[in-house]
Design an enzyme around this catalytic site. Sequence first.
Site, PDB file in Angstrom:
ATOM      1  N   CYS A   1       0.843  -1.200   0.000  1.00  0.00           N
ATOM      2  CA  CYS A   1       0.000   0.000   0.000  1.00  0.00           C
ATOM      3  C   CYS A   1       0.875   1.245   0.000  1.00  0.00           C
ATOM      4  O   CYS A   1       1.530   1.534  -0.978  1.00  0.00           O
ATOM      5  CB  CYS A   1      -0.962  -0.050   1.197  1.00  0.00           C
ATOM      6  SG  CYS A   1      -2.306   1.141   1.080  1.00  0.00           S
TER       7      CYS A   1
ATOM      8  N   HIS B   1      -3.629  -5.510   1.031  1.00  0.00           N
ATOM      9  CA  HIS B   1      -2.938  -5.764   2.301  1.00  0.00           C
ATOM     10  C   HIS B   1      -2.941  -7.250   2.657  1.00  0.00           C
ATOM     11  O   HIS B   1      -3.856  -7.708   3.350  1.00  0.00           O
ATOM     12  CB  HIS B   1      -3.633  -5.010   3.435  1.00  0.00           C
ATOM     13  CG  HIS B   1      -3.372  -3.542   3.445  1.00  0.00           C
ATOM     14  ND1 HIS B   1      -2.419  -2.954   4.242  1.00  0.00           N
ATOM     15  CD2 HIS B   1      -3.943  -2.535   2.745  1.00  0.00           C
ATOM     16  CE1 HIS B   1      -2.414  -1.650   4.044  1.00  0.00           C
ATOM     17  NE2 HIS B   1      -3.328  -1.364   3.137  1.00  0.00           N
TER      18      HIS B   1
ATOM     19  N   GLU C   1      -1.305  -8.685   4.898  1.00  0.00           N
ATOM     20  CA  GLU C   1      -1.225  -8.875   6.362  1.00  0.00           C
ATOM     21  C   GLU C   1      -2.601  -8.756   7.008  1.00  0.00           C
ATOM     22  O   GLU C   1      -2.781  -9.124   8.163  1.00  0.00           O
ATOM     23  CB  GLU C   1      -0.226  -7.882   6.963  1.00  0.00           C
ATOM     24  CG  GLU C   1      -0.743  -6.477   7.242  1.00  0.00           C
ATOM     25  CD  GLU C   1      -0.832  -5.580   6.009  1.00  0.00           C
ATOM     26  OE1 GLU C   1      -0.751  -6.105   4.870  1.00  0.00           O
ATOM     27  OE2 GLU C   1      -0.989  -4.358   6.176  1.00  0.00           O
TER      28      GLU C   1
END
Lengths: 85, 85, 757, 223
Positions: free
Chosen positions: D86, D194, D196
């Site tokens: 990002c 993302h 994660e």
Amino acid sequence: MNYRVIVEVTLREGIADPEGATIERALPALGFTGVTNVHAGKSFRLDVEATDESAALERATALAERLLSNPVIENATARLGKAGE
Amino acid sequence: MNYRVIVEVTLREGIADPEGATIERALPALGFTGVTNVHAGKSFRLDVEATDESAALERATALAERLLSNPVIENATARLGKAGE
Amino acid sequence: MSSAPEPLHRALGLTDAELGDIRNVLGREPNHLELALYGVMWSEHCSYKSSRMHLRRLPTEAPHVLVGPGENAGVIDAGDGIAVAIRIESHNHPSAIEPYQGAATGVGGILRDVFTMGARPLCVMDPLFFGELTDARQRWLVEGVVSGISGYGNSVGVPTIGGELTFDDCYASNPLVNVLCAGALPTERLVLGVASGVGNLAVLLGSSTGRDGIGGVSVLASAGFAGDDGAASLDDAKRPSVQVGDPYEEKRLIEACLALLDGGYVVGIQDLGGAGIVCATSETAARGGVGMDVDVTAIPLREPRMVPYEIMTSESQERMLAIITPENWPAVAALCAKWEVRASVVGHVVEPVVRQDGTSVGMLRVRDGFDGEVLAEVPAKSLADEAPLYDRPRRRPADLDAIRADDPTDDEPVGSPNDDLLALLVDPAWVYRQYDSQLFLNTVVGPGRDAALLRLAGPGLPHSERGIAISTDSNPRWCALDPRAGTALTVAESAANLACVGATAKAVVNCLNFGNPEHPEVMWQLSESIDGMAEACNGLGLPVIGGNVSLYNESGGSDIDPTPVVGLLGVVDSLVAPPPGWNWREGDAVVLVGTRRAVGDQAHPLGGTRWATGRGRRGGRVPRFDAVTLAGAIDFVAAEIARVCAGGTSDVTAVHDVSGGGLAAALAEMVAVTGVGVDVVELTGHGELFSEFPGRFVMATSDVEAFSVRAGAAGVPVASLGVVGGGRLRIGTMVDLAVGDITVRRRGALEVALALD
Amino acid sequence: MTRIGVVVFPGSNCEYDAASGVTQLGAQAEFVWHSSTDLSGFDGIILPGGFAHGDYLRPGALARFSPVMEAVGRFAADGRPVLGICNGFQVLTEAGLLPGALQKNRGLTFLCQPTTLIVESTNSVLTSAATVGQELVIPINHFSGAYTCDDATLHQLEANGQVVLRYKDNPNGSRDDIAGVANVAGNVVGLMPHPERAMSTLLGSADGRVLLEGFVGAYVAVR
Ligand SMILES: Nc1ncnc2c1ncn2[C@@H]1O[C@H](COP(=O)(O)OP(=O)(O)O)[C@@H](O)[C@H]1O
Ligand SMILES: [Mg+2]
């Protein structure tokens, strides 16, 4: 001496400008007809210390190209501000 | 006739400009000294259809004030573009 | 110069009687600066002078409450050594003038209230109220406010996990922007906004001080709009009150402050909100029973030629005041330097002054240099705690009985239930998609369902398997008809939302948005509403741990409908699996849990429903609040869902409480989200389709017998509604819609209304 | 144990999440303050999401001048794994470590929503554990995520297999649905979604694991 410089950053030809396009699309509904080719950009005003006008412009141009714009998608131009600008 | 107009939107005097302030704070570390009073604003380019220059400017000014800026915190100025601008 | 200039105290928002009070406190004539300090601190916004005597009727205590109302945020013990701080505030008038910045600075302000307590902000919620979107100005406000919350909240790095969205003409000139924030901290790190220790330093952290927001609390937040079109009628004098938020500064401020607290360098800390430095210094000194010397020349300024009055009252954003011992100054300065946060010693904690009668009083002294001239000297407590209390006249609105008698329940003609239902469906996704709702990897249930559910985890917190749930709710339609019952039912609806994610409500915060308190009808509404909240909180065993009162929400002489917004905080003891949500499956049995008929004289009351108000019928009676019945259903559902969250096996596959739009809307929303239809038995007319009284739940189960046995054991009524499956929503002979039509209509409703399509 | 450095700029906000993502996979994560110039001892570097330097001027525009970026450049030139998520992706493009640029989303609003990604190439430190054509549900969370480049660059990206991830339903107007790109060597990767945030079904999806697993394991291959 301090010189007031105005830097304008615009999108390069061929790079999509969704902001400009959105404004243009919205205009007729708001009663603004006959307005076309709307492009959105950024402007910066700064005071540059330099010995003379051309030195000020040169420094501002370097700043505009290295920092204030992303050359991959943007063009930057610097001009000296008029009195009061 | 179509006139190219350039609108610049800046923050009104006394309104905080965190973006300009942050850029200014960052400059010395990037090797740009002697640059102060950095202010960030927006610019727009548009083609306005009108009978003459002053009518074009007038329409662009109305547009700038009503749509492109919020007069509570921003000033908008419109100027005619030079050839090629 | 006009021949009879307005006396200075009135220009500063003080009445003649208040000037008299100030003279009594000081035993002399106040000077201009002193008068200005009282003007902001005794403003309605800062002093709660019209509401305080009523707020005292709210229950505030429970064993798990660590900090109740009066501090920057309320705090509860959530277990496992973790405390949760929560607060809600309004930013209504600033948002009416500059929606982006008004909303953005609202987010910034509420975050500071929470990290002031030592808590890391973990989430934000944003209850919003606008006029109808047929008006272009309202669309501009909605887009501006939502992008302001998005712009600030996302950048500052706190997820926005829910809110509310209400459109009603009463907000056309006076939109409401409320913002809630909750954060968590290791219980032992709890800090309060107290100055203590004579010789300690008051350190101003964060942004420099400019002229922005001067008089914000007294001019902007404590008076109505004159005209009826908000900004356009706002005179130039109010314009400097517009502030620009800097989420980047706030982000560094959060990190620096939490690092200072972790380092143990801070004796007390307080945010600078409304009324700026004078508020923070006088409140911390008053709480500590000490005096404070403030050096106006030590305060870093952003603009030239600011005078002491401007410096002391400016509401420049992103600033905090920390009280530290002098030995810690080098460490504090170093930490702030790392985070590029400006830190300046602006005050000293000093001994209270001993008066002739032996009592001691902490004085706030404003000085021109620490050894310089004293520009103002007033008792800190008199500013912070001793504003006059007003028992303003209250009057029940004369037309209330007539309005209540105009009840749509029995006589409003039925339209096409299909069309009525479709018109009620609005998916707020266009709003919450613009918010980062996932940061910190805690969001188990994000925006768009009944309540938001977060893992109780975050940087620096002890390990825990618990979860917290939050819901914000309001029902101005009910409160206009009956502020007492309406407010009580709002609390119940919020508790029902929490139950849907398995949480047990633990505490309430509220934001009381009302009209002009100088109108006796408004004061009556406020008083009734507070009584209703007290009744609900007592009945459901909930403490109120904080709140905010926003008055003068009026424009052109007309007041908004009473809009108490509640935020309920709940806890899930074990959160290892997601709750079932709305995800029913083909073949499940669908049941209605809770009393099928409202308590009171009408089985399916329609007064104040979205169905009725959508047809222009704003009158009628409001359902009765019955704590025992409501609590029975809510507790049962919360326990059922908590079992799922704890990883237990369950036959429950879906749950959704009945609220706005009634039972029909609840069913349609579940259809829209799953894409799976349902066949429901005949209901008792459009009353049962669209009635909104709370404490009822649509649940789906794969084993309806077992489920009914459990409900029976808990004494909670269960009615069979139908079976999940197929491509249509059918409700008896009344509703028959294709799943696709429901989905498309609901998904696009907001964008169509905003003219974005 | 694999040591991953997570660079923290003032204004970063996904550093804890990124660290949590790799530690869940058995790696050790350490924060690296943006003024640091020493990345020795790290097996991989992550530039996490957030708003470095407030995203003022342009996302990544000021961050690329942070002292750490020179070290990141050398780390990348050594062929070691660098991942920008990002805002980290935006920083890498501004720094010239990845081609192209990221513009405001087509709809001019911030977008936080799940997206379905298609793995286009496994020839990168991020996608090495995935399979070509695999679909992954991973959220996006950005205002300026529309990938942009000129025709020549696009040509090159395609020719070299540098497009590693594409959106199935383009949410933001990215050119050619591009969600993630790598440098020619495949050791520097940036993506707007993302991974994660997609490490556990409790939070909605675990599809990000295969990407971060690839990244955490990548240093072995590089050595
Ligand atoms: N302004 C907003 N910001 C964020 N989320 C919102 C907003 N408005 C509504 N939502 C979310 O949409 C969902 C539906 O809201 P609402 O209809 O008020 O729920 P309920 O009837 O269960 O109280 C909730 O999850 C809520 O948090
Ligand atoms: Mg609900």
